[in-house]
Design an enzyme around this catalytic site. Structure first.
Site, PDB file in Angstrom:
ATOM      1  N   HIS A  39       7.486  42.219  10.259  1.00 24.05           N
ATOM      2  CA  HIS A  39       7.488  42.331  11.721  1.00 24.05           C
ATOM      3  C   HIS A  39       8.909  42.548  12.238  1.00 24.05           C
ATOM      4  O   HIS A  39       9.646  41.585  12.449  1.00 24.05           O
ATOM      5  CB  HIS A  39       6.907  41.046  12.326  1.00 24.05           C
ATOM      6  CG  HIS A  39       5.522  40.735  11.844  1.00 24.05           C
ATOM      7  ND1 HIS A  39       5.281  40.188  10.599  1.00 24.05           N
ATOM      8  CD2 HIS A  39       4.315  40.903  12.443  1.00 24.05           C
ATOM      9  CE1 HIS A  39       3.976  40.028  10.449  1.00 24.05           C
ATOM     10  NE2 HIS A  39       3.361  40.446  11.549  1.00 24.05           N
ATOM     11  N   HIS A 274       5.522  45.861  16.525  1.00 20.73           N
ATOM     12  CA  HIS A 274       5.236  44.454  16.227  1.00 20.73           C
ATOM     13  C   HIS A 274       5.170  44.151  14.731  1.00 20.73           C
ATOM     14  O   HIS A 274       5.912  43.306  14.248  1.00 20.73           O
ATOM     15  CB  HIS A 274       3.918  44.026  16.890  1.00 20.73           C
ATOM     16  CG  HIS A 274       3.381  42.741  16.351  1.00 20.73           C
ATOM     17  ND1 HIS A 274       3.840  41.520  16.779  1.00 20.73           N
ATOM     18  CD2 HIS A 274       2.468  42.483  15.373  1.00 20.73           C
ATOM     19  CE1 HIS A 274       3.214  40.571  16.098  1.00 20.73           C
ATOM     20  NE2 HIS A 274       2.384  41.120  15.246  1.00 20.73           N
ATOM     21  N   GLU A 423      -6.443  16.951  20.672  1.00 18.07           N
ATOM     22  CA  GLU A 423      -6.391  16.710  19.216  1.00 18.07           C
ATOM     23  C   GLU A 423      -5.494  17.706  18.499  1.00 18.07           C
ATOM     24  O   GLU A 423      -4.762  17.347  17.565  1.00 18.07           O
ATOM     25  CB  GLU A 423      -7.811  16.770  18.623  1.00 18.07           C
ATOM     26  CG  GLU A 423      -8.751  15.656  19.081  1.00 18.07           C
ATOM     27  CD  GLU A 423      -9.414  15.946  20.433  1.00 18.07           C
ATOM     28  OE1 GLU A 423      -9.164  17.033  21.007  1.00 18.07           O
ATOM     29  OE2 GLU A 423     -10.177  15.090  20.903  1.00 18.07           O
ATOM     30  N   HIS A 485     -21.923  14.385  18.206  1.00 17.32           N
ATOM     31  CA  HIS A 485     -20.925  13.394  17.803  1.00 17.32           C
ATOM     32  C   HIS A 485     -21.107  12.906  16.359  1.00 17.32           C
ATOM     33  O   HIS A 485     -20.352  12.060  15.904  1.00 17.32           O
ATOM     34  CB  HIS A 485     -20.967  12.189  18.744  1.00 17.32           C
ATOM     35  CG  HIS A 485     -20.339  12.463  20.077  1.00 17.32           C
ATOM     36  ND1 HIS A 485     -20.711  13.533  20.865  1.00 17.32           N
ATOM     37  CD2 HIS A 485     -19.356  11.824  20.756  1.00 17.32           C
ATOM     38  CE1 HIS A 485     -19.992  13.528  21.973  1.00 17.32           C
ATOM     39  NE2 HIS A 485     -19.148  12.513  21.929  1.00 17.32           N
TER      40      HIS A 485
END
Ligand SMILES: Cc1ncc(C[n+]2csc(CCOP(=O)(O)OP(=O)(O)O)c2C)c(N)n1
Length: 688
Positions: A39, A274, A423, A485
């Protein structure tokens, strides 16, 4: 599209600065061109701002990349690593030019994205966008936490900044908002992010997807924000860095309007710059347009190199000055200085594990999450480097250290962290804390939500980082909350991460042993998988093998009579172990001799010797596995002579014991399945 000529001359730099910036730019161009892979665009556009940081601000010593009080630099946009390798080489790290010429090749120290531990000076493995930026938040947290613990009036022995170079992709990823919010909330003034605002990602212009006001967004998080309009304006970037350093209670974002592929006549400001080599002709045109010798490639002007290498003397002097300060600190505070060295070296105090609790049957039933909380209560005061918390589930995950205070802007000495419901950021922050060193970071949530933190867990394992995860509500046995859950596939998912040790203890005493393994493991993460529901306590008097067995991953908890070879082995983990024990007793009344193997960690068991594993699971004895999780993995693990009681669906909403019963986790079903296995084997034998 601006032409290279207009941009290259937009900000006339002092000759030496221009030479240095172009050295970085063209080393990166040549690396990618030689590898024909990589890159080039981001390094070309960001070379000037990286130079401004490394030349004017960054505190580092190329001769000692691990010096504890160095500034941290993370290239969050890891795909632009050619720029980082160029910086490391020219400033004098142990990264010879030959390594730059072997960019992305087998065995080189210049891999395709920065890899922690492979290249001196690389502070974090980066590539998955957003993770590096969030590691930076973790490092900045570690810095203030250690400063709060060790600095004393007149003795600033922990005093460094964390710098991140981030790209559009880093800021587009949702984790950047989680991390930005936490950093702003915590007033992390020594965190400074340089943002390569080049308006281009892989699919084209950021106009396609990314049009919010990024500055306003970070300002709303509580950050100090600045903009530098001219990417080549080294002085302007240096000034912005200075302003940022003066912000003592706000992290900083410096958006620099960079130009991807800067200087390339046909590729600048396009996505074509890129992720692929410019091509021989375009490299030539770019070099010609910027008055750079076309050949030889990897050209480093002597004056530029001499200037860059000034970093060695400067870094050594800065480190020497810090060492003098450390000495003075040690004279006044010898115990604290000893502690500082211990935690930086990841050592443990001699008596850290003496007198850990031994639970007895009368203590039960006890959920393993509760037992874990009790261990944390004991270890917390003994190991002041333990620092962690949960993603807003502290009361459920039992992750707090009593009396250790909250980590908050008013008290960075607090060790209980509140990550909020974030999280992914929690995982990446824990990684940053571990990378920084000086702390034992841990974080908790429900097992089912570990999926939200898979990217940082993968990186923790890849980098052998000592991070501890506390995952509770570990099966359908958690009950009423239902399938959303109830974790099913998470256990096998965690076990499949190379280098991750997963421990699912069977009771309170196995939980103590599991924590012992976790704290003792200095290389690599550990996931503790714990129940919500109470479990019988396996008394150490009746089951003396627990403490020595758990570290081996699997061990004989209860055996067939000494004179008998077992007819069948019941392998169980976590909350199913006590069912296996009951099943064993019931089977014995029908004349079937069963062995119960508790296997809290398949990873650790798999790493034992063949002899040991054969002793526990002798060839030819049929196996029945009982685990309230996905059956995937068990067949390949122990071979064909096996039956599995497992969960191959998403669970159901009902009280835990009812769900467990419906999914077959009963003593009756264990006995039925065991007989079924034995009958099948008999049938096979009679057919032969
Ligand atoms: C989490 C993640 N998703 C996708 C990618 C693949 N990828 C690499 S770079 C990139 C985006 C490039 O845009 P930007 O971040 O602006 O970098 P630049 O174009 O300036 O080099 C993507 C999608 C990745 N590395 N990480």
């Amino acid at each position: 599209m601006a032409t290279s000529a207009t941009l290259a001359t937009a900000i006339p730099l002092p000759a030496l600065d221009e030479q240095c910036v172009n050295t970085l730019r063209f080393l990166a161009v040549d690396m990618v061109q030689k590898a024909n892979s990589g890159h080039p665009g981001l390094p070309m556009g960001s070379a000037a701002m990286a130079y401004a940081l490394w030349d004017r601000s960054l505190k580092f010593n190329p001769r000692d990349p691990h010096w504890p009080d160095r500034d941290r630099f993370i290239l969050s946009a890891g795909h632009g690593c050619a720029l980082l390798y160029a910086l490391l080489h020219v400033t004098g790290f142990d990264l010879p030019l030959e390594e730059l010429k072997r960019f992305r090749q087998w065995g080189s120290r210049t891999p395709g994205h920065p890899e922690y531990g492979k290249t001196p000076g690389v502070e974090a493995t980066t590539g998955p966008l957003g993770q590096g930026l969030t590691n930076g938040v973790g490092m900045a947290i570690a810095e203030v936490a250690l400063g709060a613990r060790f600095n004393r009036p007149g003795h600033q022995i922990v005093d460094h900044c964390t710098y991140v170079l981030a790209s559009d992709g880093d800021l587009e990823e949702g984790i950047s908002s989680e991390a930005g919010s936490i950093a702003g909330h915590q007033h992390l003034g020594k965190l400074i992010v340089l943002y390569a605002d080049n308006h281009i990602t892989i699919e084209g212009s950021t106009e396609l997807t990314f049009t919010e006001d990024r500055m306003a967004r970070f300002a709303a998080f509580g950050w100090h924000v600045q903009r530098v309009e001219q990417s080549n304006d080294v002085d302007a970037v240096a000034l912005a860095l200075k302003n940022a350093q003066e912000q003592k209670d706000r992290p900083s974002l410096i958006a620099v309007r960079t130009h991807i592929g800067f200087g390339s006549p046909h590729k600048q400001d396009t996505a074509a710059a890129h992720g692929e080599a410019l091509g021989v002709d375009e490299v030539r045109l770019t070099k010609e347009g910027m008055n750079w010798p076309v050949s030889p490639s990897f050209h480093i002007p002597e004056e530029a190199l001499a200037h860059f290498r000034g970093a060695v003397a400067r870094g050594s002097a800065t480190q020497a000055e810090w060492e003098l300060r450390l000495k003075a600190f040690a004279q006044e505070y010898p115990d604290l200085a000893f502690e500082f060295q211990r935690v930086i070296d990841r050592g443990l105090p001699a008596d850290w594990d003496s007198g850990l609790p031994a639970f007895v049957s009368a203590d039960g039933p006890m959920a393993t999450r509760v037992a874990s909380g009790k261990v944390i209560e004991i270890l917390g005061p003994r190991l002041p480097e333990m620092m962690g918390g949960s993603a807003d589930l502290g009361p459920s995950t039992h992750t707090s250290i009593d009396g250790a205070g909250n980590f908050e802007p008013e008290d960075w000495a607090g060790r209980n962290m509140h990550f909020g419901i974030r999280e992914n950021a929690m995982g990446a922050i824990l990684n940053g804390m571990a990378l920084h060193s000086g702390l034992i970071p841990y974080g908790g949530t429900f097992l089912v939500f570990c999926d939200y933190m898979r990217p940082p867990m993968r990186l923790a394992a890849m980098n052998a980082l000592p991070v501890i995860y506390i995952f509770t509500h570990d099966s359908i046995g958690m009950g009423e909350d239902g399938p959303t859950h109830q974790p099913v596939e998470q256990l096998v998912g965690l076990r499949s991460i190379p280098g991750m040790v997963v421990l699912r203890p069977a009771d309170a005493n196995e939980t103590v042993a599991a924590w012992h393994v976790a704290i003792g493991r200095k290389q690599g993460p550990v996931a503790l998988v714990l129940t919500r529901q109470g479990l019988p306590v396996l008394d150490l008097k009746s089951y003396p093998a627990i403490m020595t067995g758990v570290p081996l991953g699997g061990y004989i908890l209860a055996d067939a009579p000494a004179t008998e070879r077992p007819d069948i082995i019941l392998i169980a983990t976590g909350s199913e172990v006590h069912l296996a024990l009951e099943g064993r007793e019931r089977l014995a009344t029908g004349g079937v001799h069963a062995r119960v193997v508790s296997m809290p960690s398949t990873n650790l068991f798999a790493s034992q010797s063949d002899d040991y594993r054969e002793k526990i699971l002798p060839a030819g004895v049929p196996l029945l596995v009982i685990e309230a999780g996905s059956p995937v993995g068990w067949q390949s693990f122990v071979g064909p002579r096996i039956a599995v009681i497992a969960v191959d669906a998403f669970g159901s909403s009902a009280p835990g014991p009812v769900v467990m019963e419906h999914y077959g986790f009963t003593v009756e079903n264990i006995c039925r399945q065991a007989h079924h296995v034995l009958d099948q084997l008999k049938e096979k034998a009679s057919c032969v």
